[in-house]
Motif scaffolding. Structure first.
Motif, short mmCIF file in Angstrom:
data_model
loop_
_atom_site.label_atom_id
_atom_site.label_comp_id
_atom_site.label_asym_id
_atom_site.label_seq_id
_atom_site.Cartn_x
_atom_site.Cartn_y
_atom_site.Cartn_z
N LEU A 97 -7.35 -11.17 -7.29
CA LEU A 97 -6.59 -11.87 -8.33
C LEU A 97 -5.87 -10.90 -9.26
O LEU A 97 -4.77 -11.20 -9.74
CB LEU A 97 -7.52 -12.77 -9.15
CG LEU A 97 -8.05 -14.02 -8.42
CD1 LEU A 97 -9.08 -14.74 -9.27
CD2 LEU A 97 -6.90 -14.97 -8.06
N SER A 98 -6.45 -9.74 -9.51
CA SER A 98 -5.75 -8.76 -10.35
C SER A 98 -4.50 -8.26 -9.64
O SER A 98 -3.45 -8.08 -10.27
CB SER A 98 -6.67 -7.59 -10.72
OG SER A 98 -7.04 -6.84 -9.58
N GLY A 99 -4.61 -8.05 -8.33
CA GLY A 99 -3.42 -7.66 -7.56
C GLY A 99 -2.36 -8.76 -7.57
O GLY A 99 -1.16 -8.48 -7.66
N LEU A 100 -2.82 -10.01 -7.49
CA LEU A 100 -1.89 -11.14 -7.55
C LEU A 100 -1.16 -11.18 -8.89
O LEU A 100 0.05 -11.41 -8.94
CB LEU A 100 -2.66 -12.44 -7.33
CG LEU A 100 -1.84 -13.73 -7.36
CD1 LEU A 100 -0.93 -13.82 -6.15
CD2 LEU A 100 -2.75 -14.95 -7.42
N LEU A 105 -9.13 -18.75 -22.55
CA LEU A 105 -7.83 -19.23 -23.00
C LEU A 105 -7.04 -18.10 -23.66
O LEU A 105 -5.83 -17.95 -23.43
CB LEU A 105 -8.00 -20.39 -23.97
CG LEU A 105 -6.73 -21.08 -24.48
CD1 LEU A 105 -5.95 -21.68 -23.32
CD2 LEU A 105 -7.11 -22.18 -25.49
N GLN A 106 -7.71 -17.30 -24.46
CA GLN A 106 -7.04 -16.18 -25.11
C GLN A 106 -6.55 -15.16 -24.08
O GLN A 106 -5.46 -14.59 -24.23
CB GLN A 106 -7.99 -15.52 -26.12
CG GLN A 106 -8.45 -16.43 -27.25
CD GLN A 106 -7.30 -17.18 -27.91
OE1 GLN A 106 -6.27 -16.58 -28.27
NE2 GLN A 106 -7.47 -18.48 -28.07
N ILE A 107 -7.35 -14.94 -23.03
CA ILE A 107 -6.93 -14.02 -21.98
C ILE A 107 -5.74 -14.59 -21.22
O ILE A 107 -4.79 -13.86 -20.89
CB ILE A 107 -8.10 -13.71 -21.02
CG1 ILE A 107 -9.21 -12.97 -21.77
CG2 ILE A 107 -7.61 -12.88 -19.83
CD1 ILE A 107 -10.47 -12.74 -20.96
N PHE A 108 -5.74 -15.89 -20.96
CA PHE A 108 -4.60 -16.54 -20.29
C PHE A 108 -3.33 -16.35 -21.12
O PHE A 108 -2.25 -16.10 -20.57
CB PHE A 108 -4.87 -18.02 -20.08
CG PHE A 108 -5.49 -18.36 -18.75
CD1 PHE A 108 -4.83 -18.07 -17.57
CD2 PHE A 108 -6.73 -19.00 -18.67
CE1 PHE A 108 -5.38 -18.39 -16.34
CE2 PHE A 108 -7.29 -19.32 -17.45
CZ PHE A 108 -6.62 -19.01 -16.28
N ALA A 136 -5.17 -5.83 -15.74
CA ALA A 136 -6.34 -5.60 -16.59
C ALA A 136 -6.84 -6.90 -17.21
O ALA A 136 -8.05 -7.11 -17.37
CB ALA A 136 -6.02 -4.58 -17.67
N ASP A 137 -5.93 -7.79 -17.57
CA ASP A 137 -6.31 -9.09 -18.15
C ASP A 137 -7.19 -9.86 -17.18
O ASP A 137 -8.22 -10.44 -17.58
CB ASP A 137 -5.07 -9.92 -18.48
CG ASP A 137 -4.27 -9.37 -19.65
OD1 ASP A 137 -4.86 -8.65 -20.48
OD2 ASP A 137 -3.06 -9.65 -19.72
N TYR A 142 -11.15 -10.97 -17.56
CA TYR A 142 -11.57 -12.37 -17.42
C TYR A 142 -12.75 -12.47 -16.46
O TYR A 142 -13.76 -13.13 -16.75
CB TYR A 142 -10.38 -13.19 -16.91
CG TYR A 142 -10.69 -14.63 -16.58
CD1 TYR A 142 -10.54 -15.63 -17.53
CD2 TYR A 142 -11.12 -15.00 -15.31
CE1 TYR A 142 -10.83 -16.95 -17.23
CE2 TYR A 142 -11.41 -16.32 -15.00
CZ TYR A 142 -11.26 -17.29 -15.96
OH TYR A 142 -11.54 -18.59 -15.66
N GLY A 143 -12.64 -11.83 -15.30
CA GLY A 143 -13.70 -11.90 -14.31
C GLY A 143 -14.99 -11.26 -14.77
O GLY A 143 -16.07 -11.81 -14.57
N GLU A 144 -14.89 -10.10 -15.39
CA GLU A 144 -16.08 -9.39 -15.86
C GLU A 144 -16.81 -10.20 -16.93
O GLU A 144 -18.05 -10.30 -16.93
CB GLU A 144 -15.69 -8.02 -16.40
CG GLU A 144 -15.24 -7.04 -15.30
CD GLU A 144 -14.52 -5.83 -15.86
OE1 GLU A 144 -14.44 -5.72 -17.11
OE2 GLU A 144 -14.04 -5.01 -15.06
#
Length: 234
Positions: A102-105, A191-194, A211-212, A216-218
């Motif tokens: 997802l980070s690559g996406l 939501l803040q990360i989004f 990085a966002d 989120y995942g971590e």
């Protein structure tokens, strides 16, 4: 248990295209597993379930195969289908692998978006915030994953990347729902990360967008692990 109706779903958060009967059955059972209505380890008796859903056993078996591919259930020789357990290792493995994808996406979206690609996704963020303000976490949860599914189909530009992400989304939904039950503030953080992700994608800031998603995942992974630890103690 509700019957499954043939034909595509009218719920825009559940259907991006017309789906087969077996896919509808899989979605129905997946939703029950995600929300905990079907608990970890629960047996899924084929004949009884086919009667309850008013579907053929062939359609149900195909649905089972789809759910097994998504790591939601397991099919055991001579024992049938059962809902997968939730363990620390499974959670860590899922978040490590899926959020690498997802980070690559997110980076691809930031680098490659064109006019018309992101406007509808940007419009979903106020809807997400409204669901959160209304304390409607289930609707927020569904909309957040609708966002991810659209973004995956639109920006993956690689059939294997898209296939891997979409096959693992139901499992992420399951773990994400556990996180939401454990700590409702988790959605506020998400939501803040989004919101930050939106700014970085629009600004074509590839590194920060990636990085966002990792953050989120971590963050969510740790919440799920805490929830599992509490369940094991109880």
């Amino acid at each position: 248990m509700a019957q499954i109706r043939q034909g595509p779903s009218k719920d825009p958060t559940m259907s991006l295209q017309a789906v087969s009967l077996s896919e509808q059955i899989a979605r129905h059972l997946s939703e029950q597993i995600i929300t905990g209505e079907l608990a970890p380890g629960s047996r899924l008796p084929e004949n009884d379930l086919a009667k309850q859903l008013d579907v053929s056993t062939n359609s149900l078996r195909e649905a089972f195969r789809l759910l097994e591919k998504q790591h939601i259930i397991e099919l055991q020789p001579r024992k049938g289908a059962r809902v997968c357990e939730v363990t620390d290792k499974q959670v860590r493995d899922l978040y490590d692998f899926l959020f690498m994808l997802l980070s690559g996406l997110a980076g691809q979206a930031a680098a490659r978006w064109q006019p018309g690609d992101i406007e509808d996704l940007v419009e979903m963020l106020p809807q997400l915030e409204q669901h959160f303000m209304n304390n409607d976490m289930r609707s927020a949860h569904k909309l957040a994953f609708h966002f991810v599914e659209i973004a995956t189909r639109r920006f993956a530009h690689n059939r294997y990347l898209a296939s891997n992400i979409l096959n693992l989304i139901p499992l992420l939904k399951r773990y994400s729902f556990i996180a939401l039950q454990e700590d409702i503030s988790e959605f506020d953080v998400s939501l803040q990360i989004f919101k930050r992700l939106q700014v970085n994608v629009v600004s074509r800031n590839v590194a920060d967008a990636e990085a966002d998603i990792r953050e989120y995942g971590e963050n969510q992974c740790q919440i799920v692990l805490r929830a599992i630890a509490k369940r094991n103690v109880a």
